[in-house]
Scaffold this motif. Structure first.
Motif, mmCIF file in Angstrom:
data_model
loop_
_atom_site.group_PDB
_atom_site.id
_atom_site.type_symbol
_atom_site.label_atom_id
_atom_site.label_comp_id
_atom_site.label_asym_id
_atom_site.label_seq_id
_atom_site.Cartn_x
_atom_site.Cartn_y
_atom_site.Cartn_z
ATOM 1 N N ILE A 1 15.251 6.590 -12.088
ATOM 2 C CA ILE A 1 15.926 5.340 -11.733
ATOM 3 C C ILE A 1 15.503 4.888 -10.340
ATOM 4 O O ILE A 1 15.233 3.700 -10.094
ATOM 5 N N ALA A 2 15.427 5.839 -9.407
ATOM 6 C CA ALA A 2 14.998 5.513 -8.049
ATOM 7 C C ALA A 2 13.575 4.971 -8.041
ATOM 8 O O ALA A 2 13.267 3.991 -7.341
ATOM 9 N N ALA A 3 12.690 5.568 -8.825
ATOM 10 C CA ALA A 3 11.306 5.102 -8.899
ATOM 11 C C ALA A 3 11.234 3.691 -9.475
ATOM 12 O O ALA A 3 10.414 2.874 -9.029
ATOM 13 N N ALA A 4 12.079 3.384 -10.448
ATOM 14 C CA ALA A 4 12.095 2.044 -11.039
ATOM 15 C C ALA A 4 12.483 0.989 -10.011
ATOM 16 O O ALA A 4 11.886 -0.101 -9.951
ATOM 17 N N PHE A 5 13.466 1.298 -9.159
ATOM 18 C CA PHE A 5 13.847 0.362 -8.099
ATOM 19 C C PHE A 5 12.712 0.178 -7.093
ATOM 20 O O PHE A 5 12.517 -0.921 -6.562
ATOM 21 N N SER A 6 11.981 1.236 -6.825
ATOM 22 C CA SER A 6 10.857 1.127 -5.900
ATOM 23 C C SER A 6 9.764 0.227 -6.465
ATOM 24 O O SER A 6 9.141 -0.556 -5.738
ATOM 25 N N VAL A 7 9.510 0.317 -7.764
ATOM 26 C CA VAL A 7 8.539 -0.566 -8.414
ATOM 27 C C VAL A 7 9.013 -2.015 -8.332
ATOM 28 O O VAL A 7 8.225 -2.938 -8.052
ATOM 29 N N THR B 1 6.231 17.794 -0.064
ATOM 30 C CA THR B 1 6.661 16.625 -0.826
ATOM 31 C C THR B 1 7.724 15.833 -0.081
ATOM 32 O O THR B 1 7.675 14.600 -0.022
ATOM 33 N N PHE B 2 8.678 16.549 0.513
ATOM 34 C CA PHE B 2 9.725 15.875 1.258
ATOM 35 C C PHE B 2 9.148 15.139 2.467
ATOM 36 O O PHE B 2 9.545 14.002 2.764
ATOM 37 N N GLY B 3 8.209 15.757 3.166
ATOM 38 C CA GLY B 3 7.582 15.108 4.312
ATOM 39 C C GLY B 3 6.855 13.838 3.916
ATOM 40 O O GLY B 3 6.958 12.804 4.586
ATOM 41 N N THR B 4 6.117 13.896 2.811
ATOM 42 C CA THR B 4 5.405 12.707 2.338
ATOM 43 C C THR B 4 6.380 11.607 1.936
ATOM 44 O O THR B 4 6.157 10.428 2.219
ATOM 45 N N LEU B 5 7.467 11.986 1.255
ATOM 46 C CA LEU B 5 8.463 10.994 0.852
ATOM 47 C C LEU B 5 9.123 10.347 2.057
ATOM 48 O O LEU B 5 9.388 9.136 2.059
ATOM 49 N N MET B 6 9.400 11.136 3.100
ATOM 50 C CA MET B 6 9.996 10.579 4.313
ATOM 51 C C MET B 6 9.068 9.548 4.957
ATOM 52 O O MET B 6 9.506 8.479 5.381
ATOM 53 N N VAL B 7 7.780 9.879 5.025
ATOM 54 C CA VAL B 7 6.804 8.951 5.601
ATOM 55 C C VAL B 7 6.754 7.665 4.787
ATOM 56 O O VAL B 7 6.743 6.558 5.342
ATOM 57 N N CYS B 8 6.743 7.797 3.466
ATOM 58 C CA CYS B 8 6.700 6.613 2.608
ATOM 59 C C CYS B 8 7.972 5.783 2.739
ATOM 60 O O CYS B 8 7.917 4.544 2.754
ATOM 61 N N ASN B 9 9.109 6.448 2.839
ATOM 62 C CA ASN B 9 10.377 5.733 2.927
ATOM 63 C C ASN B 9 10.454 4.904 4.203
ATOM 64 O O ASN B 9 10.815 3.720 4.175
ATOM 65 N N VAL B 10 10.106 5.515 5.330
ATOM 66 C CA VAL B 10 10.112 4.775 6.590
ATOM 67 C C VAL B 10 8.941 3.805 6.650
ATOM 68 O O VAL B 10 9.076 2.678 7.151
ATOM 69 N N GLY B 11 7.797 4.223 6.102
ATOM 70 C CA GLY B 11 6.613 3.374 6.137
ATOM 71 C C GLY B 11 6.776 2.066 5.394
ATOM 72 O O GLY B 11 6.217 1.040 5.801
ATOM 73 N N ARG B 12 7.545 2.065 4.328
ATOM 74 C CA ARG B 12 7.765 0.806 3.611
ATOM 75 C C ARG B 12 8.886 -0.011 4.252
ATOM 76 O O ARG B 12 8.914 -1.240 4.158
ATOM 77 N N MET B 13 9.846 0.669 4.911
ATOM 78 C CA MET B 13 10.943 -0.055 5.535
ATOM 79 C C MET B 13 10.500 -0.813 6.789
ATOM 80 O O MET B 13 11.074 -1.855 7.118
ATOM 81 N N ILE B 14 9.501 -0.317 7.506
ATOM 82 C CA ILE B 14 9.053 -0.996 8.729
ATOM 83 C C ILE B 14 8.526 -2.393 8.418
ATOM 84 O O ILE B 14 9.013 -3.386 8.977
ATOM 85 N N PRO B 15 7.525 -2.557 7.538
ATOM 86 C CA PRO B 15 7.089 -3.930 7.228
ATOM 87 C C PRO B 15 8.154 -4.728 6.494
ATOM 88 O O PRO B 15 8.258 -5.948 6.688
ATOM 89 N N ALA B 16 8.959 -4.064 5.663
ATOM 90 C CA ALA B 16 10.001 -4.792 4.933
ATOM 91 C C ALA B 16 11.021 -5.386 5.891
ATOM 92 O O ALA B 16 11.401 -6.558 5.775
ATOM 93 N N MET B 17 11.502 -4.594 6.860
ATOM 94 C CA MET B 17 12.495 -5.097 7.802
ATOM 95 C C MET B 17 11.899 -6.152 8.729
ATOM 96 O O MET B 17 12.600 -7.092 9.137
ATOM 97 N N ALA B 18 10.627 -6.018 9.073
ATOM 98 C CA ALA B 18 9.981 -7.053 9.879
ATOM 99 C C ALA B 18 9.922 -8.367 9.106
ATOM 100 O O ALA B 18 10.162 -9.446 9.669
ATOM 101 N N CYS C 1 0.831 -1.217 0.000
ATOM 102 C CA CYS C 1 0.000 0.000 0.000
ATOM 103 C C CYS C 1 0.864 1.266 0.000
ATOM 104 O O CYS C 1 0.475 2.285 -0.581
ATOM 105 N N ILE C 2 2.033 1.208 0.639
ATOM 106 C CA ILE C 2 2.857 2.403 0.809
ATOM 107 C C ILE C 2 3.866 2.576 -0.322
ATOM 108 O O ILE C 2 4.110 3.698 -0.781
ATOM 109 N N ALA C 3 4.456 1.483 -0.780
ATOM 110 C CA ALA C 3 5.526 1.578 -1.783
ATOM 111 C C ALA C 3 5.110 2.320 -3.061
ATOM 112 O O ALA C 3 5.905 3.110 -3.586
ATOM 113 N N PRO C 4 3.901 2.105 -3.609
ATOM 114 C CA PRO C 4 3.546 2.849 -4.828
ATOM 115 C C PRO C 4 3.505 4.366 -4.628
ATOM 116 O O PRO C 4 3.805 5.119 -5.568
#
Length: 467
Positions: free
Chosen positions: A406-412, A335-352, A309-312
């Protein structure tokens, strides 16, 4: 009447025994009592110190480039020197770290990190700073892996997402308070003072960890495998490889962009260096609120679902933030605030998910290797980003939108990789089921029926009999 025939493969009994031992270990783990709030506080504090140390280099970019008289490629090397050193050190640690208690490994690495940070503050030129960043990275880069190993040992999977989210509030607080304060100190007293203050701030946390962290040596065994066997187990297990590829994709999607954002905000968007703290305060505040919520959602609704839900959203934000118009200060902050939330938001479930993809006895080695790969990927991305992004004669950064794509492609790509990851227990269960089916087929061919039982009340002993 039992018939004489081929006995089931010994590996089958070993796998069944391992599965029963996993269940017994989980039951024992659930009964162990630790001061979980205090452990989380220490880990979050260390996360805060290490993240500020790593992140402070990026907003100090304009000052470092000016005072050290360097360009984007040389600045990219300051960032990547930390990550490459952490990567190499993590590879070494992956073969040895599980031979020590979590507490001993944690204290040793954290002490070395603080010493490296102090050396950064004492650096007087570009070469000395790069060397000091190497020292800090060699120790500090592995601390995150050991912290996740402690999370995995103390918290069961049902509460691991929430615990990971709480620990990662250290990242949010670092953004909302640590980085702006470090930037304020650096702007008024010189960039060296930012690192000296950070090293002094880390000393009380080191003392607290010394007295409060549990030993956590249940993963240690008297008959530990050889270094070569440990490396082979870590790097050639398919589920481990899936986890490594996921972390590589997530890390590179961030590091193609994040190291150059402060310079981009100043030279392209038109922000002043005094306005930069506002960006990190906004991003950190949003992340501080979102991190515990994401952790709870990951435990309740499933870690993979929350990740997907967060990564896209992060894909969209990476494209937007690298193509901001000049003068759009409020849009930049949002924009930076939203990106920060998304970056940490996807790392939490990923690292778990990543933490749960390895057996406890191999968790320290695996997460050290994971930290190593994460830092190498970050260093490679930041260095490649420095080659893509160039500075024009008027100081503006060019081709930054290419780095964003390039960064967006890695996220996909990470969306697909996350779906391939499995928990370690599920992998073991599947392996046993397949082995049982194969053994049953072989026994049927021999005119036999295989009956296997695992009785937890018999200390995990396995029985195989023919009827």
């Amino acid at each position: 009447m039992a018939q004489k025939g081929t006995r089931p493969d010994t590996a089958l009994l070993i796998k069944m025994t391992q599965l029963t031992n996993i269940e017994a270990a989980n039951e024992k783990h659930a009964n162990e009592k630790h001061n979980e709030p205090l452990i989380l506080f220490i880990l979050a504090a260390v996360q805060f110190i290490t993240i500020v140390d790593f992140m402070i280099v990026m907003p100090l970019g304009p000052q470092l480039m000016r005072t050290l008289e360097i360009g984007p490629p040389a600045f990219g090397l300051i960032v990547s020197s930390y990550t490459f050193a952490a990567g190499i050190a993590g590879l070494v640690a992956s073969a040895t770290v599980d031979r020590f208690s979590r507490r001993s490994a944690f204290l040793f690495l954290y002490s070395g990190f603080l010493l490296g940070t102090l050396f950064c503050g004492l650096s007087v030129n570009y070469v000395a700073l790069v060397v000091s960043r190497v020292i800090a990275g060699a120790f500090g880069g592995i601390v995150g892996g050991i912290s996740m190993a402690i999370i995995g040992d103390v918290f069961p999977d049902s509460r691991r997402g929430r615990a990971t989210g709480v620990m990662m509030t250290g990242f949010a607080i670092a953004s909302v308070a640590g980085v702006p304060m470090g930037l304020l100190v650096g702007t008024n007293f010189g960039w060296q003072m930012s690192f000296i203050a950070l090293a002094l701030l880390g000393l009380p946390v080191l003392a607290m960890a010394w007295f409060a962290l549990p030993t956590l040596n249940g993963h240690s065994e008297s008959n530990r495998p050889s270094t070569l066997t440990s490396l082979r187990t870590t790097f050639f297990h398919m589920n481990h490889l899936n986890a490594f590829f996921l972390i590589i994709a997530l890390t590179m999607s961030g590091f193609f962009v994040f190291p150059f954002l402060s310079v981009y905000f100043v030279d392209n968007v038109g922000m002043t260096e005094q306005q930069l703290p506002l960006v990190y305060i906004a991003g950190g505040a949003l992340t501080l609120i979102a991190s515990p919520i994401v952790g709870r959602f990951a435990d309740r609704y499933g870690k993979l679902l929350v990740f997907r839900c967060i990564a896209p959203i992060s894909v969209v934000m990476l494209l937007v933030i690298t193509q901001l118009p000049a003068g759009a200060i409020l849009l930049t902050i949002a924009t930076f605030g939203t990106l920060m939330v998304c970056n940490v938001g996807r790392m939490i479930p990923a690292m778990a998910m990543v933490t749960g993809s390895v057996l406890p006895k191999n968790r320290g080695a695996f997460l050290s290797a994971n930290s190593s790969i994460q830092h190498i990927a970050g260093g490679a991305a930041s260095y490649l980003g420095g080659l893509i992004v160039v500075q024009s004669s008027d100081g503006r950064l060019l081709h930054f939108e290419t780095a964003g794509m390039i960064a967006a492609a890695f996220s996909v790509l990470s969306l697909w990789l996350a779906g391939r990851l499995r928990s370690a227990e599920q992998v073991e269960i599947n392996a046993v089921e397949l082995s049982l089916a194969a053994a049953a087929e072989a026994s049927a061919d021999a005119g036999e029926i295989l009956v296997a039982s695992a009785d937890p009340n018999q200390s995990g002993e396995m029985e195989a009999c023919r009827v």
